[in-house]
Write a protein that holds these residues in place. Structure first.
Motif, PDB file in Angstrom:
ATOM      1  N   TRP A 213       1.256  -1.124   0.205  1.00  0.00           N
ATOM      2  CA  TRP A 213      -0.315  -0.021  -0.219  1.00  0.00           C
ATOM      3  C   TRP A 213       0.928   1.197  -0.285  1.00  0.00           C
ATOM      4  O   TRP A 213       0.470   2.049  -0.591  1.00  0.00           O
ATOM      5  CB  TRP A 213      -0.590  -0.028   1.780  1.00  0.00           C
ATOM      6  N   VAL A 214       2.001   1.469   0.450  1.00  0.00           N
ATOM      7  CA  VAL A 214       2.641   2.435   1.012  1.00  0.00           C
ATOM      8  C   VAL A 214       3.708   2.587  -0.624  1.00  0.00           C
ATOM      9  O   VAL A 214       3.845   3.581  -0.853  1.00  0.00           O
ATOM     10  CB  VAL A 214       3.420   2.545   2.436  1.00  0.00           C
ATOM     11  N   GLY A 215       4.252   1.618  -1.141  1.00  0.00           N
ATOM     12  CA  GLY A 215       5.070   1.675  -1.957  1.00  0.00           C
ATOM     13  C   GLY A 215       4.282   2.291  -3.740  1.00  0.00           C
ATOM     14  O   GLY A 215       4.488   3.399  -4.031  1.00  0.00           O
ATOM     15  N   PRO A 216       2.969   2.021  -3.084  1.00  0.00           N
ATOM     16  CA  PRO A 216       1.726   2.999  -4.675  1.00  0.00           C
ATOM     17  C   PRO A 216       2.016   4.155  -4.023  1.00  0.00           C
ATOM     18  O   PRO A 216       1.666   5.499  -5.257  1.00  0.00           O
ATOM     19  CB  PRO A 216       0.836   2.188  -5.033  1.00  0.00           C
ATOM     20  N   TYR A 217       1.122   4.317  -2.855  1.00  0.00           N
ATOM     21  CA  TYR A 217       1.261   5.861  -2.281  1.00  0.00           C
ATOM     22  C   TYR A 217       2.180   6.533  -2.020  1.00  0.00           C
ATOM     23  O   TYR A 217       2.304   7.798  -3.088  1.00  0.00           O
ATOM     24  CB  TYR A 217       0.599   5.729  -0.953  1.00  0.00           C
ATOM     25  N   PHE A 218       3.862   6.131  -1.881  1.00  0.00           N
ATOM     26  CA  PHE A 218       4.658   7.458  -2.395  1.00  0.00           C
ATOM     27  C   PHE A 218       4.772   6.760  -3.967  1.00  0.00           C
ATOM     28  O   PHE A 218       5.364   8.216  -3.658  1.00  0.00           O
ATOM     29  CB  PHE A 218       5.848   6.383  -1.448  1.00  0.00           C
ATOM     30  N   SER A 219       4.734   6.121  -4.497  1.00  0.00           N
ATOM     31  CA  SER A 219       5.500   6.599  -6.212  1.00  0.00           C
ATOM     32  C   SER A 219       4.488   7.991  -6.494  1.00  0.00           C
ATOM     33  O   SER A 219       4.813   8.898  -7.153  1.00  0.00           O
ATOM     34  CB  SER A 219       5.748   5.349  -6.715  1.00  0.00           C
ATOM     35  N   VAL A 220       3.157   7.594  -6.656  1.00  0.00           N
ATOM     36  CA  VAL A 220       1.942   7.938  -6.860  1.00  0.00           C
ATOM     37  C   VAL A 220       1.976  10.043  -6.479  1.00  0.00           C
ATOM     38  O   VAL A 220       1.992  10.935  -7.032  1.00  0.00           O
ATOM     39  CB  VAL A 220       0.569   8.056  -6.799  1.00  0.00           C
ATOM     40  N   THR A 221       2.923  10.005  -5.081  1.00  0.00           N
ATOM     41  CA  THR A 221       3.062  11.322  -5.104  1.00  0.00           C
ATOM     42  C   THR A 221       4.064  12.060  -5.202  1.00  0.00           C
ATOM     43  O   THR A 221       3.951  12.893  -5.622  1.00  0.00           O
ATOM     44  CB  THR A 221       2.956  11.235  -3.428  1.00  0.00           C
ATOM     45  N   LEU A 222       5.396  11.150  -5.732  1.00  0.00           N
ATOM     46  CA  LEU A 222       6.436  11.385  -6.081  1.00  0.00           C
ATOM     47  C   LEU A 222       6.260  11.778  -6.966  1.00  0.00           C
ATOM     48  O   LEU A 222       6.726  12.708  -7.943  1.00  0.00           O
ATOM     49  CB  LEU A 222       7.296  10.526  -5.892  1.00  0.00           C
ATOM     50  N   ALA A 223       5.419  11.540  -8.185  1.00  0.00           N
ATOM     51  CA  ALA A 223       4.882  12.044  -9.750  1.00  0.00           C
ATOM     52  C   ALA A 223       3.738  13.026  -9.949  1.00  0.00           C
ATOM     53  O   ALA A 223       4.645  14.272 -10.556  1.00  0.00           O
ATOM     54  CB  ALA A 223       3.790  10.493 -10.554  1.00  0.00           C
ATOM     55  N   LYS A 224       2.971  12.982  -8.266  1.00  0.00           N
ATOM     56  CA  LYS A 224       2.203  14.277  -8.398  1.00  0.00           C
ATOM     57  C   LYS A 224       3.683  15.659  -7.803  1.00  0.00           C
ATOM     58  O   LYS A 224       3.836  16.641  -9.006  1.00  0.00           O
ATOM     59  CB  LYS A 224       1.399  14.119  -7.109  1.00  0.00           C
ATOM     60  N   PHE A 225       4.395  15.380  -7.558  1.00  0.00           N
ATOM     61  CA  PHE A 225       4.929  16.507  -6.934  1.00  0.00           C
ATOM     62  C   PHE A 225       6.318  16.996  -8.450  1.00  0.00           C
ATOM     63  O   PHE A 225       6.271  18.521  -8.555  1.00  0.00           O
ATOM     64  CB  PHE A 225       6.719  15.930  -6.076  1.00  0.00           C
ATOM     65  N   TYR A 226       6.584  15.462  -9.355  1.00  0.00           N
ATOM     66  CA  TYR A 226       7.472  16.140 -10.766  1.00  0.00           C
ATOM     67  C   TYR A 226       6.010  16.939 -11.415  1.00  0.00           C
ATOM     68  O   TYR A 226       6.821  18.285 -11.617  1.00  0.00           O
ATOM     69  CB  TYR A 226       7.728  14.861 -11.313  1.00  0.00           C
ATOM     70  N   ASP A 227       4.563  17.003 -11.337  1.00  0.00           N
ATOM     71  CA  ASP A 227       4.369  17.411 -12.032  1.00  0.00           C
ATOM     72  C   ASP A 227       4.001  18.634 -11.425  1.00  0.00           C
ATOM     73  O   ASP A 227       3.660  19.083 -12.277  1.00  0.00           O
ATOM     74  CB  ASP A 227       2.604  16.878 -12.696  1.00  0.00           C
ATOM     75  N   ARG A 228       3.881  18.885 -10.304  1.00  0.00           N
ATOM     76  CA  ARG A 228       3.738  20.202 -10.270  1.00  0.00           C
ATOM     77  C   ARG A 228       4.797  21.064 -10.049  1.00  0.00           C
ATOM     78  O   ARG A 228       5.007  22.246 -11.596  1.00  0.00           O
ATOM     79  CB  ARG A 228       3.346  20.783  -8.654  1.00  0.00           C
ATOM     80  N   ILE A 229       6.394  20.460 -10.582  1.00  0.00           N
ATOM     81  CA  ILE A 229       7.500  21.287 -10.604  1.00  0.00           C
ATOM     82  C   ILE A 229       6.995  21.709 -12.245  1.00  0.00           C
ATOM     83  O   ILE A 229       7.938  22.799 -12.615  1.00  0.00           O
ATOM     84  CB  ILE A 229       8.659  20.710 -10.118  1.00  0.00           C
ATOM     85  N   ARG A 230       7.263  20.547 -12.905  1.00  0.00           N
ATOM     86  CA  ARG A 230       7.128  20.183 -14.544  1.00  0.00           C
ATOM     87  C   ARG A 230       6.311  21.687 -14.609  1.00  0.00           C
ATOM     88  O   ARG A 230       6.420  22.839 -15.248  1.00  0.00           O
ATOM     89  CB  ARG A 230       6.889  19.454 -15.026  1.00  0.00           C
ATOM     90  N   GLY A 231       4.642  22.091 -14.167  1.00  0.00           N
ATOM     91  CA  GLY A 231       4.144  22.548 -14.137  1.00  0.00           C
ATOM     92  C   GLY A 231       4.199  24.147 -14.350  1.00  0.00           C
ATOM     93  O   GLY A 231       4.015  24.934 -14.518  1.00  0.00           O
ATOM     94  N   GLU A 232       5.514  23.919 -12.609  1.00  0.00           N
ATOM     95  CA  GLU A 232       5.883  25.860 -12.857  1.00  0.00           C
ATOM     96  C   GLU A 232       7.019  26.479 -13.437  1.00  0.00           C
ATOM     97  O   GLU A 232       7.242  27.199 -13.654  1.00  0.00           O
ATOM     98  CB  GLU A 232       6.005  25.765 -11.246  1.00  0.00           C
ATOM     99  N   GLN A 233       7.883  25.402 -14.130  1.00  0.00           N
ATOM    100  CA  GLN A 233       8.851  25.920 -14.499  1.00  0.00           C
ATOM    101  C   GLN A 233       9.066  25.263 -16.250  1.00  0.00           C
ATOM    102  O   GLN A 233       8.964  24.365 -16.123  1.00  0.00           O
ATOM    103  CB  GLN A 233      10.143  25.157 -13.267  1.00  0.00           C
ATOM    104  N   ALA A 234       9.484  26.728 -16.460  1.00  0.00           N
ATOM    105  CA  ALA A 234       9.560  26.101 -18.106  1.00  0.00           C
ATOM    106  C   ALA A 234      11.385  25.154 -18.304  1.00  0.00           C
ATOM    107  O   ALA A 234      11.852  26.054 -17.619  1.00  0.00           O
ATOM    108  CB  ALA A 234       9.099  27.636 -19.102  1.00  0.00           C
ATOM    109  N   PRO A 235      11.781  24.329 -18.817  1.00  0.00           N
ATOM    110  CA  PRO A 235      12.576  24.065 -19.180  1.00  0.00           C
ATOM    111  C   PRO A 235      13.942  25.251 -19.742  1.00  0.00           C
ATOM    112  O   PRO A 235      13.360  25.470 -20.855  1.00  0.00           O
ATOM    113  CB  PRO A 235      12.616  22.961 -20.381  1.00  0.00           C
ATOM    114  N   GLU A 236      15.130  25.051 -19.545  1.00  0.00           N
ATOM    115  CA  GLU A 236      15.836  26.095 -19.839  1.00  0.00           C
ATOM    116  C   GLU A 236      16.452  26.145 -20.941  1.00  0.00           C
ATOM    117  O   GLU A 236      16.603  24.551 -21.174  1.00  0.00           O
ATOM    118  CB  GLU A 236      16.931  26.276 -18.615  1.00  0.00           C
TER     119      GLU A 236
END
Length: 212
Positions: free
Chosen positions: A180-203
Motif C-alpha cells: 500500500w505504501v509503495g504505490p502511495y509514495f510513488s504516485v505522490t512523487l509523480a505528483k511532485f514532478y508534475d507540479r514542478i514541471r508545471g511551474e517551471q519552463a525548461p531552460e
C-alpha cells in the motif's frame, strides 16, 4: 505542500488501488530476482556476483516502468501491468542513464556524504523527464532534472521525511504494508514532478550546460 501532494495522490489512487497494488507486487517480485542467485551458496564468489550485477542491470527498466505507471496513475491516464516493460523499448538509453547517474552521485559522494545526498535529489526527476521527452539525451535529462530541482531539493527532502511513519508501518507489518505504501509514495512523487514541471519552463539547452 507535502500534505497537498499526498492528498492528490490518494485521490488519483481512488478506485485504482487494486491495480496499483498488483502492479507494485509484480514489480517487487521481479526486482527480487537477483537475490535468488547465490541464495543457497554459503561462500560468495566473483562469478555469482557478476551474474547478480548483470541481472540487476537487465532489470533496471522494470524499476523505471513502475515509475512510469505511477506517473500515469497520477495523471488519471489509462495504464496496464504490462507497461512495467515499456522502458525496454529504449533499453540502452534507460540503462545508460541509470549508470551515468550512479557514477555522478558516487563521485560526489567521494567528496562527502552530504554532497552525494544533495545530488541524488538533483537527479531525482531524470526518468520522469525521459518518459515525457523520450528523444532527450542522457546528459540532457540529468541537466534538466538538476534545473527543475533547483530550489526544490529541500521540499523533496521534507516529502521523503513525511513518509517515515509509513516506513515504520512497513517494518511493523513485516513488509506487508509496502504493497500500500509503495504505490502511495510513488504516485505522490509523480505528483511532485508534475507540479514542478508545471511551474517551471525548461531552460534552453542549445548551449552546453554541465549535468553535474
Amino acid at each position: 505542500m507535502s500534505s497537498q501532494l499526498k492528498k492528490a495522490a490518494k485521490e488519483s489512487l481512488s478506485g485504482r488501488w487494486g491495480f496499483a497494488v498488483l502492479a507494485f507486487l509484480l514489480f517487487s517480485i521481479i526486482q527480487g530476482v537477483p537475490n535468488l542467485f547465490g541464495s543457497d551458496i554459503d561462500e560468495p564468489s566473483s562469478s555469482i556476483d557478476l551474474v547478480v550485477s548483470l541481472v540487476s542491470i537487465l532489470l533496471i527498466p522494470v524499476g523505471v516502468g513502475w515509475t512510469w505507471i505511477a506517473m500515469s496513475i497520477a495523471r488519471g491516464e489509462e495504464t496496464k501491468v504490462t507497461d512495467l516493460f515499456e522502458p525496454y523499448g529504449m533499453f540502452l538509453k534507460v540503462v545508460g542513464l541509470a549508470i551515468v547517474q550512479f557514477i555522478f552521485i558516487a563521485l560526489w559522494t567521494l567528496l562527502l556524504i552530504i554532497p552525494g545526498i544533495i545530488k541524488s535529489f538533483s537527479y531525482l526527476l531524470t526518468f520522469y523527464i525521459l518518459r515525457d521527452e523520450p528523444s532527450i539525451g542522457i546528459l540532457e535529462a540529468i541537466t534538466r532534472s538538476r534545473q527543475l530541482m533547483d530550489g526544490h531539493k529541500m521540499e523533496a527532502f521534507l516529502l521523503f521525511l513525511s513518509f517515515i511513519g509509513w516506513a515504520l508501518l512497513v517494518i511493523v507489518t513485516l513488509g506487508l504494508a509496502v504493497l500500500w505504501v509503495g504505490p502511495y509514495f510513488s504516485v505522490t512523487l509523480a505528483k511532485f514532478y508534475d507540479r514542478i514541471r508545471g511551474e517551471q519552463a525548461p531552460e534552453p539547452t542549445s548551449d552546453f550546460v554541465a549535468p553535474y
